[in-house]
Design a protein around this motif. Structure first.
Motif, PDB file in Angstrom:
ATOM      1  N   ILE A 170       0.878  -1.412  -0.164  1.00 48.60           N
ATOM      2  CA  ILE A 170       0.037   0.044   0.097  1.00 48.60           C
ATOM      3  C   ILE A 170       0.810   1.314   0.013  1.00 48.60           C
ATOM      4  CG2 ILE A 170      -1.745   1.226   1.304  1.00 48.60           C
ATOM      5  CD1 ILE A 170      -2.745  -1.375   0.182  1.00 48.60           C
ATOM      6  N   GLY A 171       0.305   2.364  -0.627  1.00 56.05           N
ATOM      7  CA  GLY A 171       1.186   3.353  -0.924  1.00 56.05           C
ATOM      8  C   GLY A 171       2.585   3.398  -1.801  1.00 56.05           C
ATOM      9  N   MET A 172       2.783   2.527  -2.483  1.00 57.09           N
ATOM     10  CA  MET A 172       3.879   2.365  -3.669  1.00 57.09           C
ATOM     11  C   MET A 172       3.575   2.955  -4.771  1.00 57.09           C
ATOM     12  SD  MET A 172       3.219  -1.771  -5.069  1.00 57.09           S
ATOM     13  CE  MET A 172       4.942  -1.582  -5.830  1.00 57.09           C
ATOM     14  N   PRO A 173       4.473   3.937  -5.363  1.00 57.28           N
ATOM     15  CA  PRO A 173       4.175   4.682  -6.403  1.00 57.28           C
ATOM     16  C   PRO A 173       4.036   3.693  -7.515  1.00 57.28           C
ATOM     17  CG  PRO A 173       6.589   4.875  -5.801  1.00 57.28           C
ATOM     18  CD  PRO A 173       5.868   4.211  -4.808  1.00 57.28           C
ATOM     19  N   LEU A 174       2.860   4.162  -8.591  1.00 59.02           N
ATOM     20  CA  LEU A 174       2.761   3.526  -9.605  1.00 59.02           C
ATOM     21  C   LEU A 174       2.498   4.305 -10.816  1.00 59.02           C
ATOM     22  CD1 LEU A 174       0.117   1.098  -8.110  1.00 59.02           C
ATOM     23  CD2 LEU A 174       2.458   0.345  -8.730  1.00 59.02           C
ATOM     24  N   GLU A 175       2.574   3.757 -12.128  1.00 58.14           N
ATOM     25  CA  GLU A 175       2.454   4.324 -13.284  1.00 58.14           C
ATOM     26  C   GLU A 175       1.683   3.615 -14.270  1.00 58.14           C
ATOM     27  OE1 GLU A 175       6.084   5.351 -15.314  1.00 58.14           O
ATOM     28  OE2 GLU A 175       6.818   3.273 -15.510  1.00 58.14           O
ATOM     29  N   LEU A 176       1.084   4.365 -15.239  1.00 57.14           N
ATOM     30  CA  LEU A 176      -0.060   3.471 -16.035  1.00 57.14           C
ATOM     31  C   LEU A 176       0.819   2.907 -16.894  1.00 57.14           C
ATOM     32  CD1 LEU A 176      -2.835   3.373 -17.340  1.00 57.14           C
ATOM     33  CD2 LEU A 176      -2.482   5.336 -18.607  1.00 57.14           C
ATOM     34  N   THR A 177       0.594   1.567 -17.422  1.00 60.38           N
ATOM     35  CA  THR A 177       1.146   0.783 -18.499  1.00 60.38           C
ATOM     36  C   THR A 177      -0.160   0.242 -19.299  1.00 60.38           C
ATOM     37  OG1 THR A 177       2.705  -0.810 -19.225  1.00 60.38           O
ATOM     38  CG2 THR A 177       1.379  -1.309 -17.280  1.00 60.38           C
ATOM     39  N   GLN A 178       0.126  -0.402 -20.249  1.00 60.65           N
ATOM     40  CA  GLN A 178      -0.984  -1.175 -21.088  1.00 60.65           C
ATOM     41  C   GLN A 178      -0.441  -2.680 -21.218  1.00 60.65           C
ATOM     42  OE1 GLN A 178      -0.814   1.131 -24.624  1.00 60.65           O
ATOM     43  NE2 GLN A 178      -2.732   1.834 -24.244  1.00 60.65           N
ATOM     44  N   ILE A 179      -1.652  -3.554 -20.957  1.00 63.46           N
ATOM     45  CA  ILE A 179      -1.188  -4.999 -21.035  1.00 63.46           C
ATOM     46  C   ILE A 179      -2.166  -5.767 -21.635  1.00 63.46           C
ATOM     47  CG2 ILE A 179       0.084  -5.218 -18.831  1.00 63.46           C
ATOM     48  CD1 ILE A 179      -2.788  -6.448 -17.769  1.00 63.46           C
ATOM     49  N   VAL A 180      -1.855  -6.826 -22.695  1.00 71.18           N
ATOM     50  CA  VAL A 180      -2.539  -7.605 -23.290  1.00 71.18           C
ATOM     51  C   VAL A 180      -3.581  -8.336 -22.550  1.00 71.18           C
ATOM     52  CG1 VAL A 180      -2.998  -9.375 -25.092  1.00 71.18           C
ATOM     53  CG2 VAL A 180      -1.150  -7.713 -25.341  1.00 71.18           C
ATOM     54  N   LEU A 181      -4.888  -8.433 -22.631  1.00 72.13           N
ATOM     55  CA  LEU A 181      -5.779  -8.969 -21.605  1.00 72.13           C
ATOM     56  C   LEU A 181      -5.715 -10.543 -21.704  1.00 72.13           C
ATOM     57  CD1 LEU A 181      -7.965  -8.266 -19.685  1.00 72.13           C
ATOM     58  CD2 LEU A 181      -9.832  -8.351 -21.314  1.00 72.13           C
ATOM     59  N   ASP A 182      -5.806 -11.147 -22.795  1.00 68.39           N
ATOM     60  CA  ASP A 182      -5.527 -12.727 -23.275  1.00 68.39           C
ATOM     61  C   ASP A 182      -4.561 -12.638 -24.253  1.00 68.39           C
ATOM     62  OD1 ASP A 182      -5.798 -15.047 -23.204  1.00 68.39           O
ATOM     63  OD2 ASP A 182      -7.854 -15.274 -23.608  1.00 68.39           O
ATOM     64  N   GLN A 190       1.936  -0.306 -12.976  1.00 67.89           N
ATOM     65  CA  GLN A 190       3.322  -1.097 -12.541  1.00 67.89           C
ATOM     66  C   GLN A 190       4.017   0.072 -11.698  1.00 67.89           C
ATOM     67  OE1 GLN A 190       5.032  -1.711 -16.286  1.00 67.89           O
ATOM     68  NE2 GLN A 190       5.635   0.353 -16.672  1.00 67.89           N
ATOM     69  N   PRO A 191       4.982  -0.769 -10.809  1.00 65.19           N
ATOM     70  CA  PRO A 191       5.770   0.525 -10.367  1.00 65.19           C
ATOM     71  C   PRO A 191       6.465   1.108 -11.226  1.00 65.19           C
ATOM     72  CG  PRO A 191       6.037  -2.036  -9.582  1.00 65.19           C
ATOM     73  CD  PRO A 191       5.345  -1.976 -10.757  1.00 65.19           C
ATOM     74  N   ILE A 192       6.609   2.584 -10.771  1.00 60.13           N
ATOM     75  CA  ILE A 192       7.393   3.445 -11.859  1.00 60.13           C
ATOM     76  C   ILE A 192       8.690   2.960 -12.003  1.00 60.13           C
ATOM     77  CG2 ILE A 192       8.381   5.659 -11.762  1.00 60.13           C
ATOM     78  CD1 ILE A 192       6.047   6.491  -9.992  1.00 60.13           C
ATOM     79  N   GLY A 193       9.294   3.033 -13.272  1.00 61.26           N
ATOM     80  CA  GLY A 193      10.407   2.675 -13.775  1.00 61.26           C
ATOM     81  C   GLY A 193      10.493   1.170 -14.253  1.00 61.26           C
ATOM     82  N   ALA A 194       9.362   0.394 -13.909  1.00 58.77           N
ATOM     83  CA  ALA A 194       9.419  -1.064 -13.938  1.00 58.77           C
ATOM     84  C   ALA A 194       9.361  -1.437 -15.440  1.00 58.77           C
ATOM     85  CB  ALA A 194       8.031  -1.909 -13.459  1.00 58.77           C
ATOM     86  N   ALA A 195      10.189  -2.460 -15.910  1.00 59.55           N
ATOM     87  CA  ALA A 195      10.205  -2.709 -17.316  1.00 59.55           C
ATOM     88  C   ALA A 195       8.866  -3.464 -18.119  1.00 59.55           C
ATOM     89  CB  ALA A 195      11.171  -3.896 -17.667  1.00 59.55           C
ATOM     90  N   ALA A 196       8.198  -2.684 -18.885  1.00 54.58           N
ATOM     91  CA  ALA A 196       6.984  -3.398 -19.241  1.00 54.58           C
ATOM     92  C   ALA A 196       7.013  -4.507 -20.142  1.00 54.58           C
ATOM     93  CB  ALA A 196       6.391  -2.022 -20.538  1.00 54.58           C
TER      94      ALA A 196
END
Length: 131
Positions: free
Chosen positions: A100-112, A125-131
């Motif tokens: 809880i409280g972790m900084p996140l950023e928007l990304t897009q994922i394939v649903l299926d 996803q966490p900020i700076g995470a590899a998409a």
């Protein structure tokens, strides 16, 4: 690849979610409701984890149309400061590292990924995470 719903993302790079701002009160919601009371409002790309749960079992089918080889996923409420709270999947983070409280950023994922016509949906996803 198309988005799961029309009007979900802006056309900019990187994209943002499109919420709705109430014309009378200024209240911002997601997704943008249809009708004359709301106008489209691009939401912040970054937020903080407000709450979450883990989907640990395969939902019943129908309506679930996902793969038979089910993998648990995290569902989150992400607070976009000064705007709204968005429900979304969490991506690119181990389930035991979610806080809880972790900084996140928007990304897009394939649903299926196994679908005949895969579609994109929103996730955080966490900020700076590899998409």
């Amino acid at each position: 690849m198309r988005a799961i719903a029309e009007g979900l993302f802006t056309d900019e790079t990187p994209p943002r979610l499109i919420g709705g701002r109430n014309r009378e009160t200024g209240r911002i919601v997601f997704p943008c409701p249809e009708g004359h009371d709301y106008e489209p409002h691009p939401l912040r790309r970054e937020g903080t984890l407000w709450s979450f749960t883990i989907q640990r079992y395969r939902p019943k089918s129908p309506p679930y149309a996902g793969p038979e080889a089910f993998t648990p996923w995290a569902i989150a409420y992400v607070e976009l400061a000064g705007e709204t709270i968005v429900e979304a999947r969490l991506a690119n983070v181990a389930l035991d590292e979610i806080r809880i409280g972790m900084p996140l950023e928007l990304t897009q994922i394939v649903l299926d990924p196994a679908a005949a016509e895969p579609v994109l949906t929103h996730a955080f996803q966490p900020i700076g995470a590899a998409a």
